[in-house]
Design a protein around this motif. Structure first.
Motif, PDB file in Angstrom:
ATOM      1  N   ASP A 124       0.776  -1.138  -0.193  1.00  0.00           N
ATOM      2  CA  ASP A 124       0.024   0.077   0.069  1.00  0.00           C
ATOM      3  C   ASP A 124       0.840   1.289  -0.032  1.00  0.00           C
ATOM      4  OD1 ASP A 124      -2.709  -1.475   0.701  1.00  0.00           O
ATOM      5  OD2 ASP A 124      -1.262  -2.066   2.348  1.00  0.00           O
ATOM      6  N   ARG A 165      -6.787   4.355   7.321  1.00  0.00           N
ATOM      7  CA  ARG A 165      -5.977   3.275   6.693  1.00  0.00           C
ATOM      8  C   ARG A 165      -4.671   4.164   5.938  1.00  0.00           C
ATOM      9  NH1 ARG A 165      -6.015  -0.378   1.800  1.00  0.00           N
ATOM     10  NH2 ARG A 165      -4.781  -1.890   2.581  1.00  0.00           N
ATOM     11  N   ASN A 414      -4.459 -10.253  -3.502  1.00  0.00           N
ATOM     12  CA  ASN A 414      -4.233 -10.031  -2.135  1.00  0.00           C
ATOM     13  C   ASN A 414      -5.790  -9.514  -1.696  1.00  0.00           C
ATOM     14  OD1 ASN A 414      -2.743  -8.926   0.582  1.00  0.00           O
ATOM     15  ND2 ASN A 414      -4.012  -7.390   0.021  1.00  0.00           N
ATOM     16  N   THR A 416      -7.703  -7.852   1.504  1.00  0.00           N
ATOM     17  CA  THR A 416      -7.258  -7.107   2.868  1.00  0.00           C
ATOM     18  C   THR A 416      -8.665  -6.794   3.653  1.00  0.00           C
ATOM     19  OG1 THR A 416      -5.284  -5.705   2.137  1.00  0.00           O
ATOM     20  CG2 THR A 416      -6.544  -4.787   3.947  1.00  0.00           C
ATOM     21  N   HIS A 418     -10.315  -4.852   6.863  1.00  0.00           N
ATOM     22  CA  HIS A 418      -9.795  -3.636   7.853  1.00  0.00           C
ATOM     23  C   HIS A 418     -10.924  -3.395   8.566  1.00  0.00           C
ATOM     24  CE1 HIS A 418      -7.453   0.143   8.699  1.00  0.00           C
ATOM     25  NE2 HIS A 418      -8.552   0.649   9.091  1.00  0.00           N
ATOM     26  N   GLU A 444      -6.017  -5.190  11.112  1.00  0.00           N
ATOM     27  CA  GLU A 444      -6.015  -5.064   9.654  1.00  0.00           C
ATOM     28  C   GLU A 444      -5.277  -6.636   9.348  1.00  0.00           C
ATOM     29  OE1 GLU A 444      -5.242  -2.085   6.746  1.00  0.00           O
ATOM     30  OE2 GLU A 444      -3.510  -3.134   5.996  1.00  0.00           O
ATOM     31  N   LYS A 446      -4.238  -9.254   6.091  1.00  0.00           N
ATOM     32  CA  LYS A 446      -4.088  -9.564   4.727  1.00  0.00           C
ATOM     33  C   LYS A 446      -3.997 -10.954   4.472  1.00  0.00           C
ATOM     34  CE  LYS A 446      -1.585  -5.070   3.504  1.00  0.00           C
ATOM     35  NZ  LYS A 446      -0.489  -4.643   3.045  1.00  0.00           N
ATOM     36  N   TYR A 448      -2.385 -13.070   1.103  1.00  0.00           N
ATOM     37  CA  TYR A 448      -1.449 -12.728  -0.119  1.00  0.00           C
ATOM     38  C   TYR A 448      -0.974 -14.042  -0.657  1.00  0.00           C
ATOM     39  CZ  TYR A 448       1.792 -10.793  -3.696  1.00  0.00           C
ATOM     40  OH  TYR A 448       2.586 -10.488  -4.681  1.00  0.00           O
ATOM     41  N   SER A 504       0.420  -1.280   7.349  1.00  0.00           N
ATOM     42  CA  SER A 504       0.800  -2.749   7.678  1.00  0.00           C
ATOM     43  C   SER A 504       1.943  -3.142   6.647  1.00  0.00           C
ATOM     44  CB  SER A 504      -0.790  -3.491   7.348  1.00  0.00           C
ATOM     45  OG  SER A 504      -1.040  -3.130   6.033  1.00  0.00           O
TER      46      SER A 504
END
Length: 744
Positions: A124, A165, A414, A416, A418, A444, A446, A448, A504
Motif C-alpha cells: 500500500d 488506513r 491480495n 485485505t 480492515h 488489519e 492480509k 496474499y 501494515s
C-alpha cells in the motif's frame, strides 16, 4: 478510443437528466470562490480581503485558520487560476509534497519525505487520497480529474486517528461540488498547443422541492507531447473521459441523503523514454521524439459509488453514514529503454529490449459511521467505526526482447480486511484554549498469494506458487494524537501536537520462493509538531507556519535491482526496510492589497535522513543478495528546499470588466531518486513557471490565456537505472492555450 457500456450509460443518464430538468436557467456565481476581491467602480474605494476557507481535516467543518492541523487548501478559484487540473500540478504547488509516476497514470506521492513506491498487490502507499472521504487505495486511482471540485485539502503528517488506513505520511482529500437547489449550468473549454482540447460541463437542477441533481462531464485530449519516431504516432498523450452524477435528498428533519457515482476512462499511447547514460547522465536537449521498438499503451478504467447520510441524533450529536465502492482496471505496456535493439547495442545495453508489462484489477468496499457533537459546550468530539475490504489482482513482467516468446510473470492476489474504532475529543479548559486527545484501534488482516510463471509463453510452467498456502498478516495497532491549541489573539492561533500512524506490512511483488509468504514489519511513525496561524491587515495577509520532527521505523523502500538468477538484463523488484528521522519547517503566506497586487509565497525545508538502512543492490546467481549500507543518506525523491510562489495584479473593475495578470512557479532543490545517493538516479534543482492573463467581462464569463512551463524547463518525472542504462521520462514542455468559462 473505446469506452465501455458503463461510460455510455453515464452519458445517457446525463442527457436524460438534462431533458427532465427545468428549462429555466438562473445566473449564479461560484459559491466556493475564496480570495475574491470586493470590486468597486471607483479604484480609490476598492477593498480586497482574503475570504475564510473551510476544511474538514478533523472530519467536521472548521476554519483553516483555527484547525490544529497543518493543511494546504486550494479553493475552486485557486485551482482554476493556477491551472491545477491533476495531482502532478497539485504536488508542484504544495510545499512539502513531491510526486513521480510509473507508469504515467499511476502517481506515487511523497509527503515530507514519506511515500510509497511499492505498487504490488500486497502493498500500500504511505500517502493516500480520498474522494469525498472515500479512500483511493491504489496508485492509478489517485489520478483524479479536478473538474467540478469545490476544494482540495492536503493534510501533512500522520493522520492515523481520524482518517484511518495508511495515512501515515499525509493525505489529499478531494471535495467535489454538491447538488444545490437552484438551476446552474457551467461550461469550460480549453484549447492549446499539441492539440489540447478539454471540454467540461456541469448541469445542476432542482428536481423537486426537496431533491436536487448534478451532472459533471469532462473530456481531456491532446496529440501527445512527444512523437514516436518509428510510427509517427503520439507519445505522452492524453485521452480521457470522466463523469460524475449526484442526487441530494433533503428531508424535513434537517437530514439529507447524497448518492453519487463517477467514472473515468483513459486509453493512451505509451510514454517516451530516453537513455541518459551516453550523455553522462545529463538531460537530453529538447526531448521531443523517441523511437520505442514496441508501441506501448496505458488503459485505465476507475470509478465507484458513494452514499452519504447525515441526520441529527438525540439532540446532542450528528450522525453520518458513508458507504463507498471503488474499482480499478488498469493495464500498461512500456518500452522502458525507449529505443530499438540497434540503439541498445550502440549504447552498450546487453539486451535488445526492456519491456515492462503491468495489469491490475481491484475492488474495495468501505463503510464509515460517525457521531459528531453538535452542542455548544466546552467539549466537542467525534467518534466512529470504519470497515473496509479490498481485493486486488496484479500481474507484472519484465521482458528483454522485442517479441518475447518466453514468460517471467509474477501474479499476485491480495485480500485485505480492515476494521477500526476511532474517536477524538477536544476540551476548552480556559477561554479560547483547548486540549485534545484522540485514538484509533485498528485490526488489519492480509492474505496474499503469488504465482511465478516461467518458460515458453505458449506452455508456461509454474516456478513456484503459494496458492492454497498464502502469506498472511494479522495486525492490531493503536494510534493516537494528543495536543493543545490556543487562540492567542483574534488574529493569532497556536497549536502543538504529537501524533502517530502506521501502515501494515507489505509482501514483495517479485519475490523469490523462499520469501514469497513473508511480509515486512509494519511502518510506524511518531510526529511532533508546533504550528502558528495568523491573519493580519484586516484580513489582507495570512501567515502560517509549522515545525516538526518525524521519527519513522520500518520504512518500506522498494527498488529494482539486477537479478543474476535469470537471463542477462533480468531485474527484480525488492523491498527493504529502514529507519528515518525527518526534521522540517513549512511556511505559507498570502497577501492581497487594495491596489490590486497579490502575493503568495510558501517554503518547505526538509532534513530527511535514513537512520539504519541496509539495502539490496543485486540478486546474485545463487539467489543471495548483495547489499549496501545507506545509513545517513538522504531519503529518495525528497528535496531539502521547496519554494512555491505567485505574483498577481488585478485591475479595477470597469464597464468592460477587469483583467488579472499572474505569474507563478515552484522551485525544488536537488533530489536523489534512489537511496544510495550515487548521483546517477539524481535530479538537479529545477524551477517551473507558469503565466496567466484573465479577462473577466462579467460574473458569468471569463477568458484565461495561459502558458505552462513558461521557460520550457526540461525536468524528469521518473528515472531508473537498469541493465547499464539510466532511462528517464520527462514532464510536458512549454504549452500555451486559452480557457473559456461560462456560467448560466
Amino acid at each position: 478510443m473505446k469506452f465501455t457500456g458503463r461510460t455510455m450509460l453515464l452519458a445517457s443518464a446525463a442527457l436524460a437528466f438534462w431533458d427532465v430538468s427545468s428549462a429555466a436557467i438562473a445566473q449564479e456565481a461560484d459559491a466556493t470562490i475564496a480570495a475574491q476581491p470586493a470590486q468597486q467602480t471607483d479604484e480609490n474605494e476598492r477593498t480586497r480581503t482574503l475570504s475564510a476557507v473551510t476544511v474538514t481535516a478533523r472530519r467536521r467543518e472548521e476554519s483553516l485558520q483555527t484547525v490544529p492541523v497543518t493543511v494546504t487548501a486550494f479553493t475552486a478559484e485557486d485551482l482554476a487560476e493556477q491551472g491545477i487540473a491533476d495531482i502532478q500540478r497539485l504536488a508542484n504547488n504544495t510545499p512539502g509534497v513531491t510526486i513521480d509516476s510509473f507508469p504515467r497514470l499511476a502517481p506515487r506521492a511523497t509527503f515530507r519525505g514519506i511515500g510509497g513506491q511499492n505498487q504490488g498487490a500486497g502493498a500500500d502507499p504511505s500517502a493516500v487520497a480520498f474522494l469525498d472521504g472515500i479512500n483511493l487505495g491504489r496508485g492509478p486511482m489517485l489520478a483524479v480529474d479536478m473538474f467540478d471540485v469545490a476544494r482540495v485539502e492536503v493534510l501533512k503528517g500522520p493522520q492515523g486517528t481520524l482518517w484511518g488506513r495508511n495515512v501515515i505520511g499525509g493525505a489529499v482529500n478531494y471535495v467535489t461540488e454538491k447538488p444545490i437547489d437552484e438551476p446552474l449550468t457551467k461550461l469550460r473549454a480549453t484549447f492549446g498547443d499539441y492539440g489540447q482540447k478539454n471540454l467540461f460541463a456541469v448541469v445542476n437542477r432542482p428536481l423537486t422541492d426537496s431533491i436536487d441533481g448534478r451532472i459533471a462531464l469532462s473530456s481531456v485530449k491532446n496529440n501527445g507531447f512527444r512523437t514516436n519516431l518509428n510510427t509517427g504516432g503520439p507519445l505522452d498523450d492524453e485521452e480521457r473521459i470522466s463523469g460524475r452524477a449526484s442526487v441530494m435528498f433533503n428531508f424535513a428533519n434537517d437530514s439529507d441523503l447524497l448518492i453519487s457515482v463517477d467514472r473515468t476512462e483513459d486509453d493512451t499511447a505509451g510514454g517516451s523514454r530516453f537513455n541518459l547514460t551516453p550523455f553522462n547522465y545529463e538531460d537530453v536537449d529538447n526531448p521531443r521524439g523517441a523511437n520505442p521498438d514496441r508501441p506501448g499503451f496505458i488503459r485505465r478504467e476507475t470509478g465507484g459509488a458513494r452514499i452519504e447520510y447525515n441526520a441529527p441524533l438525540f439532540s446532542f450529536a450528528d450522525f453520518t453514514a458513508l458507504i463507498g465502492y471503488r474499482d480499478l482496471s488498469f493495464s500498461s505496456s512500456e518500452d522502458f529503454d525507449g529505443t530499438t535493439p540497434a540503439g541498445n547495442a550502440m549504447n552498450g545495453i546487453p539486451v535488445p529490449a526492456i519491456q515492462v508489462l503491468m495489469e491490475e484489477e481491484s475492488e474495495a468496499y468501505s463503510g464509515e459511521f460517525r457521531l459528531t457533537s453538535s452542542t455548544d459546550s466546552a467539549f466537542s468530539w467525534v467518534t466512529g467505526l470504519y470497515l473496509l475490504k479490498e481485493e486486488t489482482h496484479r500481474e507484472r513482467e519484465s521482458e528483454t526482447a522485442v517479441v518475447d516468446t518466453s514468460l517471467n510473470r509474477f501474479i499476485g492476489d491480495n485480500t485485505t480486511e480492515h476494521a477500526a474504532l476511532f474517536g477524538e475529543v477536544s476540551y476548552e479548559f480556559l477561554p479560547r484554549a483547548h486540549v485534545f486527545v484522540g485514538g484509533r484501534f485498528t485490526n488489519e488482516q492480509k492474505e496474499y498469494e503469488i504465482t511465478h510463471l516461467v518458460g515458453d509463453e505458449s506452455a508456461p510452467v509454474i516456478d513456484y506458487s503459494t496458492v492454497g498456502s498464502p502469506g498472511t498478516t494479522d495486525e492490531n495497532k493503536f494510534t493516537w494524537r494528543v495536543g493543545a491549541d490556543y487562540q492567542l489573539t483574534d488574529q493569532v492561533f497556536a497549536y502543538g501536537s504529537v501524533s502517530t500512524g502506521f501502515k501494515s506490512g507489505a509482501f514483495q511483488e517479485q519475490a523469490p520462493a523462499a520469501t514469497a509468504q513473508l511480509a515486512t514489519e509494519p511502518e510506524e511513525a511518531t510526529n511532533y509538531e508546533l504550528g502558528l496561524k495568523s491573519t493580519w491587515l484586516d484580513g489582507q495577509l495570512i501567515l502560517n507556519g509549522a515545525v516538526f520532527f518525524l521519527d519513522y521505523s520500518n520504512l518500506q523502500q522498494i527498488s529494482t535491482v539486477p537479478d543474476l538468477t535469470g537471463p542477462v538484463g533480468t531485474t527484480a523488484v525488492v523491498i527493504d526496510t529502514a529507519d528515518a528521522e525527518i526534521k522540517g519547517l513549512e511556511l505559507e503566506s498570502n497577501l492581497v492589497l487594495d491596489n490590486g497586487l497579490g502575493l503568495d509565497l510558501s517554503y518547505a525545508y526538509l532534513d530527511a535522513i535514513y537512520g539504519s538502512f541496509v539495502e539490496t543492490t543485486q540478486i546474485n546467481a545463487d539467489g543471495s543478495r548483495s547489499v549496501n549500507d545507506s545509513s545517513g543518506n538522504m531519503l529518495q525523491t525528497t528535496p531539502e528546499h521547496k519554494i512555491v510562489f505567485g505574483v498577481s495584479y488585478e485591475t479595477p473593475q470597469y464597464d468592460w470588466g477587469y483583467l488579472n495578470f499572474r505569474i507563478g512557479g515552484n522551485y525544488e532543490s536537488e533530489v536523489f531518486e534512489d537511496s544510495t545517493n550515487t548521483f546517477i538516479e539524481y535530479r538537479e534543482g529545477r524551477t517551473l513557471m507558469d503565466a496567466v492573463i484573465s479577462y473577466v467581462p462579467s460574473d458569468n464569463l471569463s477568458v484565461r490565456f495561459w502558458v505552462n512551463n513558461l521557460t520550457d524547463e526540461t525536468t524528469r518525472t521518473h528515472q531508473a537505472e537498469t541493465a547499464g542504462g539510466l532511462f528517464a521520462q520527462y514532464a510536458p514542455p512549454r504549452q500555451a492555450g486559452v480557457t473559456i468559462d461560462m456560467t448560466f
